[in-house]
Write a protein that holds these residues in place. Structure first.
Motif, PDB file in Angstrom:
ATOM      1  N   ARG A  51      20.277  18.063   4.640  1.00 32.35           N
ATOM      2  CA  ARG A  51      19.855  16.918   4.901  1.00 32.35           C
ATOM      3  C   ARG A  51      20.454  16.125   6.213  1.00 32.35           C
ATOM      4  O   ARG A  51      19.824  15.656   6.970  1.00 32.35           O
ATOM      5  CB  ARG A  51      19.982  15.474   3.873  1.00 32.35           C
ATOM      6  N   ARG A 103      18.990  17.734   9.294  1.00 29.89           N
ATOM      7  CA  ARG A 103      17.773  17.146   9.733  1.00 29.89           C
ATOM      8  C   ARG A 103      17.905  15.705  10.409  1.00 29.89           C
ATOM      9  O   ARG A 103      17.029  15.553  11.282  1.00 29.89           O
ATOM     10  CB  ARG A 103      16.906  16.945   8.249  1.00 29.89           C
ATOM     11  N   GLN A 104      18.831  14.975   9.867  1.00 28.02           N
ATOM     12  CA  GLN A 104      19.101  13.779  10.473  1.00 28.02           C
ATOM     13  C   GLN A 104      19.455  13.823  11.827  1.00 28.02           C
ATOM     14  O   GLN A 104      19.155  13.069  12.910  1.00 28.02           O
ATOM     15  CB  GLN A 104      20.324  12.856   9.688  1.00 28.02           C
ATOM     16  N   MET A 107      18.919  16.540  13.812  1.00 28.67           N
ATOM     17  CA  MET A 107      17.816  16.944  14.653  1.00 28.67           C
ATOM     18  C   MET A 107      16.908  15.955  14.916  1.00 28.67           C
ATOM     19  O   MET A 107      16.200  15.804  15.987  1.00 28.67           O
ATOM     20  CB  MET A 107      17.214  18.057  14.123  1.00 28.67           C
ATOM     21  N   ALA A 108      16.577  15.092  13.977  1.00 27.23           N
ATOM     22  CA  ALA A 108      15.314  13.897  14.292  1.00 27.23           C
ATOM     23  C   ALA A 108      16.259  12.992  15.467  1.00 27.23           C
ATOM     24  O   ALA A 108      15.435  12.398  16.112  1.00 27.23           O
ATOM     25  CB  ALA A 108      15.136  12.879  13.090  1.00 27.23           C
ATOM     26  N   ARG A 133      18.294  13.576  17.732  1.00 27.83           N
ATOM     27  CA  ARG A 133      18.296  14.385  18.840  1.00 27.83           C
ATOM     28  C   ARG A 133      16.789  14.118  19.648  1.00 27.83           C
ATOM     29  O   ARG A 133      16.746  13.846  20.982  1.00 27.83           O
ATOM     30  CB  ARG A 133      18.693  16.007  18.678  1.00 27.83           C
ATOM     31  N   ILE A 141      16.512   6.603   9.029  1.00 30.22           N
ATOM     32  CA  ILE A 141      17.778   7.496   9.127  1.00 30.22           C
ATOM     33  C   ILE A 141      18.940   6.581   9.616  1.00 30.22           C
ATOM     34  O   ILE A 141      18.524   5.727  10.477  1.00 30.22           O
ATOM     35  CB  ILE A 141      17.511   8.676  10.075  1.00 30.22           C
ATOM     36  N   HIS A 173      17.089   1.230   8.762  1.00 27.78           N
ATOM     37  CA  HIS A 173      17.010   2.266   8.054  1.00 27.78           C
ATOM     38  C   HIS A 173      16.647   1.908   6.605  1.00 27.78           C
ATOM     39  O   HIS A 173      15.936   2.474   5.813  1.00 27.78           O
ATOM     40  CB  HIS A 173      17.793   3.318   8.118  1.00 27.78           C
ATOM     41  N   PHE A 208       8.348  14.107  16.911  1.00 27.63           N
ATOM     42  CA  PHE A 208       9.357  15.093  16.992  1.00 27.63           C
ATOM     43  C   PHE A 208       8.751  16.480  17.890  1.00 27.63           C
ATOM     44  O   PHE A 208       8.244  17.344  17.073  1.00 27.63           O
ATOM     45  CB  PHE A 208      10.053  15.381  15.959  1.00 27.63           C
ATOM     46  N   LEU A 221       9.642  19.926  16.292  1.00 25.37           N
ATOM     47  CA  LEU A 221       9.565  20.306  15.050  1.00 25.37           C
ATOM     48  C   LEU A 221       8.365  20.486  14.843  1.00 25.37           C
ATOM     49  O   LEU A 221       7.194  20.085  15.681  1.00 25.37           O
ATOM     50  CB  LEU A 221      10.114  19.192  14.423  1.00 25.37           C
ATOM     51  N   MET A 260       9.890  14.858   7.835  1.00 29.42           N
ATOM     52  CA  MET A 260      10.959  13.965   8.217  1.00 29.42           C
ATOM     53  C   MET A 260      10.471  12.432   7.968  1.00 29.42           C
ATOM     54  O   MET A 260      11.138  11.527   7.895  1.00 29.42           O
ATOM     55  CB  MET A 260      10.898  14.049   9.803  1.00 29.42           C
ATOM     56  N   PHE A 266      11.737  11.043   4.720  1.00 31.53           N
ATOM     57  CA  PHE A 266      13.185  11.289   4.604  1.00 31.53           C
ATOM     58  C   PHE A 266      13.769  10.243   3.617  1.00 31.53           C
ATOM     59  O   PHE A 266      14.821  10.685   2.842  1.00 31.53           O
ATOM     60  CB  PHE A 266      13.658  10.873   5.998  1.00 31.53           C
ATOM     61  N   THR A 267      13.283   8.956   3.520  1.00 29.09           N
ATOM     62  CA  THR A 267      14.223   8.067   2.242  1.00 29.09           C
ATOM     63  C   THR A 267      13.852   8.346   1.071  1.00 29.09           C
ATOM     64  O   THR A 267      14.324   7.892   0.143  1.00 29.09           O
ATOM     65  CB  THR A 267      13.401   6.568   2.694  1.00 29.09           C
TER      66      THR A 267
END
Lengths: 557, 237
Positions: free
Chosen positions: A417, A420-421, A423-424, A426, A437, B73, B90, B93, B101, B104-105
C-alpha cells in the motif's frame, strides 16, 4: 536520380563529417596518442586506433541505418563516402600541423600523433593510406547493418567482448594470471592486450554462444512458458537459488582486488536502493542524500571508535541500529520543513542540507566531538561468531547481506500500500491527496526509508575503512547515486544494481585510463540519455510510457 | 438539514482575497452547478470543500459535521471526492491501476471489485482499455477515467471541476449524460462548469459566482431564463 531511388546522400555526408569531427577531437585531446601504445589485440590494433576508426565505422553504420530500404550497393557506397569524409579532418590536420606548429594552443597535436595518423609513412603515402583505410572501415560499418540479424548479433557481440576483455586485460591478469592454470591461460591468451589466439578464442566463444541462443533461445523460452504454472514457479525459484549461489561464491572467483571493487559497488547499491525509494518511487528529488550516509558513518564512528573520540566503545552490531536510527531521525528532520516544497525547490533545499552536514563535520565547532578535518580513527572491524570482517572477501558478505535486506524491503514496499501511495504522490501530489492519501505521512516515510538505507551503508563504510573523514562525504556522492539510478532506470531495483556496476564499478576498473575516466563517464551518460532515456533496466511502467506508441499507435479523437 | 452547507467562506492566496464570503447548500440527491467566468473562484470553492485549501473565515459542514478541521485525505474518507480540473489522471499507471488508486481509502476487496464492474458498465470504453497506460488515452477517455476514479471512492458527494473542458461537443454530451446517470444512482453532485448551457440543462439548481462572491442563485430552469445569465453566460442576446 537520387530522389527517385530515395537514397539520402546528404545524410551520409553529414554523418561522415560528424564522424570526422569526433575523430579529430579524439586526436586533439590526446586520447589517440596516449592509448596508441595500449594494445587491445597485441601487435594488431591499439585502443587509440580503435577509438579513431570507431568514429569512421560509426559514421558508416549510422549512414546505412538512416537508409534502411535502399539497395545494398548504394548503402555500401554511402558507408564508403561517410568513412572517406570522416578521415578528411585528420588529413587536413596532418598537412597543417606539419609546417605550422599548433602545439601552443593544441598541446596534443604532437609529432607522435601525426606519425600515428599516417601509419608512420611519409605525408603523401600516409594520407592516402589513411583515406583508404577510413573508406574501408566506413564500408565495413555500413556492411554490418546489411547482414541478417542472426549473423550481425553474434558478430557485434563477439567484437564487443573482444574489446572489453582487451580493455580489462591488465585487471584480468592481475586477478587470475599469476600462477598455476591461470598463468598458462594468460600465456595463451594475453600479450600486450589480447594475443591473436586469445582474440579468436574470445570471439568464437561469445559469437558462438550468441548464435546458439539466437537459434535455440526462442524455442527454449517457448517451452518454458508452455510448462504448467507449478513447474514454472519451481524454475523461477531455481533461478533465484542459482543467483544467490553465484553471489555467495563471487569473492572466491573475483579475488581480492575485484572483490574490493565489488564492495564499493555494493555500498553504492545500498544507497541506490534508498535513494530509489525517495526519487524513483516517491518522486522527491533529493540532492543531499550523502548527508544520511555521513550521519550513519559518523554515528558508527563515535559509538565504536577505540580512539579518544569514541564515547561508548560499543561493538559494530550494537551500534548499527543506533546509526540507522540516527539517519532515519535526520531524514524526518529534513522532511518536515520541505513538506510543502516541490521539484526544483526541494532539490535546492536538500542540496543545502547535504552541504550543511558536510560543513558541520568539517567545522571546528564540532571538532571536539567528531574530529573536524582529522576525522574519527580507530573504528573497529565488525565480527560475527569468530568471523572478522577485515579482508574484502569477508566484508563482502556483510555488504551482500545488507544489500539483500534492502532489496527485499524495497521490493515488498513497492508492491505494498505504501508503494502505491508513493507512486500516486510521484505522479500528482494534489490528486493523490484528493484520493485520500496522507501526504505528510507518505513523504516522511519516503525520506525516512531512504535515509535508513544510506545510514546502513554509511555505518558499514565506517567499519570498512576503520576511519572516516569529512572529505569522503562530498556532493559528488549524492550526484553519483542519483546518476546510477537514472542510468539503471528510475524506480527499478535491478536497474540500481546495473547502474552501480556501470557508474561505480566500471570507472574503478578503468583506473588505468586516469584522466580520461571522467570523459568516458560523461560520454556514456550523454549517449545513454539520448538512446535509452528509460535506463538500462527500466521499471515496467516507465518502459510502457516511453515506448507505448512504438508498438501500438493510439488514435486520438 | 442540507447535505453540504458552505457558509460565508473567505479564502486568501497570500494577499489575494479569492473567495469573499461564499455561501451555498447542496441537498442530498441533487445536481447543483456553480457557473462563472475564469477567476471567479469556482475551483477554489471546490478545493475549500475538499479540504485542500483552508478558509480564513466561514464554515463548511457535511451533514452538520464541520469539515474544516479535517485534513484533505480524511475528508475523502467521509465521502466527498473531487475530480480536479484538467483530468489529471496518473499517466504512468494503467486504467485499472488508476481506478484502484481511486478506491485507496477503502479496504473491502469484494466491494472494490464490484465497484470496478459498476464503473466499467458506466464507461465501457475504459473496460476495453483497462490495461493501457493512462497517458496514452485520448482526452475524452481521460476525462472518463478521472470521473470513474472518483466514483471508486464511493463518494456521497462528487465535486466535478470542468468535466467538459477541451472535449469535442459529442463527447461533452456523453459526459453529461453519464453525470446524470451517476446522479440517478444516488450520488449527489456539485458541478463547476464554464459550459453554462450544458450545466444548466442537467442541474437541478445553480449558483452564479462573480469575483469571489455568489451573485445569483435559483433553480436551473429559472437561471436559464434569467436575462443576465442569458447575456453573460449563455451568449443569447
Amino acid at each position: 536520380m537520387d530522389t527517385q531511388i530515395g537514397f539520402n546522400w546528404r545524410e551520409s555526408v553529414r554523418l561522415g563529417l560528424i564522424g570526422g569531427l569526433v575523430a579529430l577531437s579524439l586526436s586533439l585531446i590526446g586520447v589517440v596518442e596516449t592509448f596508441g601504445g595500449r594494445g587491445i589485440i597485441s601487435g594488431v590494433i591499439s585502443l587509440g586506433q580503435i577509438l579513431l576508426f570507431g568514429a569512421m565505422a560509426g559514421a558508416g553504420y549510422m549512414s546505412a541505418r538512416q537508409n534502411p530500404h535502399a539497395r545494398t550497393g548504394l548503402n555500401l557506397v554511402g558507408g564508403l563516402i561517410a568513412g572517406l569524409l570522416a578521415s578528411l579532418p585528420l588529413i587536413v590536420l596532418v598537412f597543417v600541423a606539419g609546417p605550422i606548429n599548433l602545439r601552443d594552443f593544441l598541446p596534443n597535436a604532437s609529432p607522435g600523433l601525426l606519425k600515428l595518423l599516417i601509419f608512420e609513412q611519409d605525408q603523401a603515402t600516409g594520407s592516402l593510406l589513411l583515406l583508404a583505410v577510413s573508406a574501408v572501415v566506413g564500408l565495413v560499418g555500413a556492411g554490418i547493418t546489411l547482414l541478417p540479424g542472426r549473423v550481425r548479433h553474434p558478430l557485434l557481440m563477439g567484437l564487443l567482448f573482444v574489446l572489453m576483455v582487451g580493455l580489462l586485460s591488465e585487471i584480468i591478469i592481475l586477478a587470475w594470471g599469476t600462477k598455476g592454470l591461470g598463468l598458462k591461460i594468460r600465456r595463451f591468451m594475453f600479450d600486450k592486450g589480447l594475443s591473436i589466439r586469445g582474440t579468436l578464442l574470445v570471439f568464437l566463444i561469445v559469437a558462438g554462444l550468441n548464435a546458439l541462443w539466437g537459434a535455440l533461445g526462442g524455442r527454449a523460452q517457448a517451452r518454458v512458458s508452455a510448462l504448467p504454472a507449478q513447474q514454472q514457479k519451481v524454475l523461477g525459484w531455481g533461478r533465484i537459488a542459482l543467483g544467490v549461489l553465484f553471489m555467495l561464491v563471487l569473492p572466491m572467483i573475483l579475488r581480492t582486488y575485484l572483490t574490493e571493487v565489488i564492495n564499493n559497488v555494493g555500498l553504492f547499491i545500498l544507497m541506490g536502493f534508498g535513494l530509489n525509494i525517495v526519487v524513483g518511487f516517491a518522486g522527491l528529488l533529493d540532492l543531499g542524500y550523502v548527508a544520511f550516509f555521513a550521519i550513519g558513518a559518523y554515528t558508527m564512528g563515535v559509538l565504536t571508535s577505540q580512539g579518544e573520540l569514541g564515547v561508548a566503545g560499543m561493538s559494530f552490531w550494537s551500534a548499527l541500529p543506533i546509526a540507522v536510527a540516527a539517519s532515519v531521525l535526520a531524514g524526518v528532520i529534513l522532511g518536515v520543513p520541505v513538506l510543502r516544497m516541490r521539484g526544483d525547490y526541494l532539490a535546492i533545499v536538500t542540496l543545502g542540507f547535504g552541504e550543511i552536514i558536510r560543513i558541520l563535520a568539517l567545522s571546528d565547532f564540532l571538532a571536539p566531538a567528531i574530529g573536524g578535518a582529522q576525522g574519527i580513527l580507530k573504528i573497529p572491524k565488525a565480527s560475527l561468531g569468530g568471523l572478522e570482517f577485515v579482508a574484502p572477501e569477508t566484508l563482502y558478505y556483510l555488504i551482500l547481506a545488507a544489500c539483500l535486506v534492502a532489496a527485499f524491503v524495497s521490493w515488498r514496499l513497492r508492491d505494498a500500500r505504501l508503494g502505491r501511495q508513493w507512486m500516486a504522490m510521484r505522479e500528482d501530489e494534489d490528486v493523490a491527496e484528493a484520493m485520500g492519501i496522507n501526504l505528510v505521512q507518505t513523504k516522511l516515510l519516503a525520506f525516512a526509508m531512504g535515509a535508513a538505507f544510506a545510514g546502513l551503508s554509511g555505518a558499514i563504510f565506517a567499519t570498512k575503512l576503520s576511519s572516516i573523514f569529512p572529505h569522503s562525504f562530498n556532493l559528488l556522492i549524492s550526484i553519483n547515486v542519483l546518476c546510477l539510478i537514472i542510468v539503471g532506470g528510475m524506480g527499478s531495483l535491478p536497474g540500481v544494481m546495473v547502474g552501480a556496476l556501470i557508474l561505480v564499478g566500471l570507472p574503478e576498473l578503468l583506473r588505468e585510463f586516469a584522466e580520461y575516466r571522467l570523459l568516458m563517464y560523461g560520454a556514456l551518460l550523454i549517449v545513454m540519455m539520448l538512446s535509452r532515456p528509460e535506463g538500462f533496466w527500466p521499471e515496467e511502467s516507465r518502459k510502457r510510457e516511453l515506448h507505448e506508441f512504438e508498438t501500438e499507435p493510439v488514435l486520438a479523437d | 438539514m442540507a447535505m453540504l452547507e458552505v457558509e460565508n467562506v473567505h479564502v486568501y492566496y497570500g494577499n489575494i482575497h479569492a473567495l469573499k464570503g461564499v455561501s451555498l447548500t447542496v441537498e442530498e440527491g441533487e445536481i447543483v452547478t456553480l457557473i462563472g467566468a475564469n477567476g471567479a473562484g469556482k475551483s477554489t470553492t471546490l478545493f475549500t470543500i475538499s479540504g485542500v485549501h483552508k478558509p480564513r473565515e466561514g464554515t463548511v459542514r457535511l451533514e452538520g459535521e464541520d469539515l474544516i478541521s479535517y485534513p484533505a485525505h480524511q475528508i475523502v474518507a467521509k465521502g466527498v471526492c473531487q475530480v480536479p480540473e484538467g483530468r489529471r489522471i496518473f499517466t504512468r499507471l494503467t486504467v485499472q491501476e488508476n481506478l484502484e488508486m481511486g478506491a485507496f481509502t477503502r479496504t473491502n476487496r469484494a466491494d472494490i471489485r464490484q465497484d470496478l464492474e459498476r464503473v466499467f458498465s458506466l464507461f465501457p470504453r475504459l473496460k476495453e482499455r483497462r490495461s493501457q497506460v493512462g497517458g496514452t488515452l485520448s482526452g475524452g477517455e481521460q476525462q472518463m477515467l478521472s470521473t470513474a476514479r472518483a466514483m471508486m471512492s464511493r463518494p456521497r458527494l462528487l465535486l466535478l471541476d470542468e468535466p467538459s473542458m477541451g472535449l469535442a461537443p459529442m463527447l461533452v454530451e456523453s459526459i453529461f449524460a453519464t453525470i446524470q446517470e451517476i446522479n440517478r444512482e444516488g450520488t449527489t453532485i456539485l458541478l463547476v462548469e464554464q459550459n453554462a448551457q450544458m450545466a444548466l440543462q442537467v442541474a437541478h439548481r445553480g449558483y452564479v459566482l462573480e469575483t469571489g462572491a455568489i451573485a445569483l442563485s435559483d433553480s436551473a430552469a429559472n437561471l436559464r431564463r434569467n436575462e443576465m445569465v442569458q447575456k453573460v453566460y449563455l451568449g443569447i442576446v
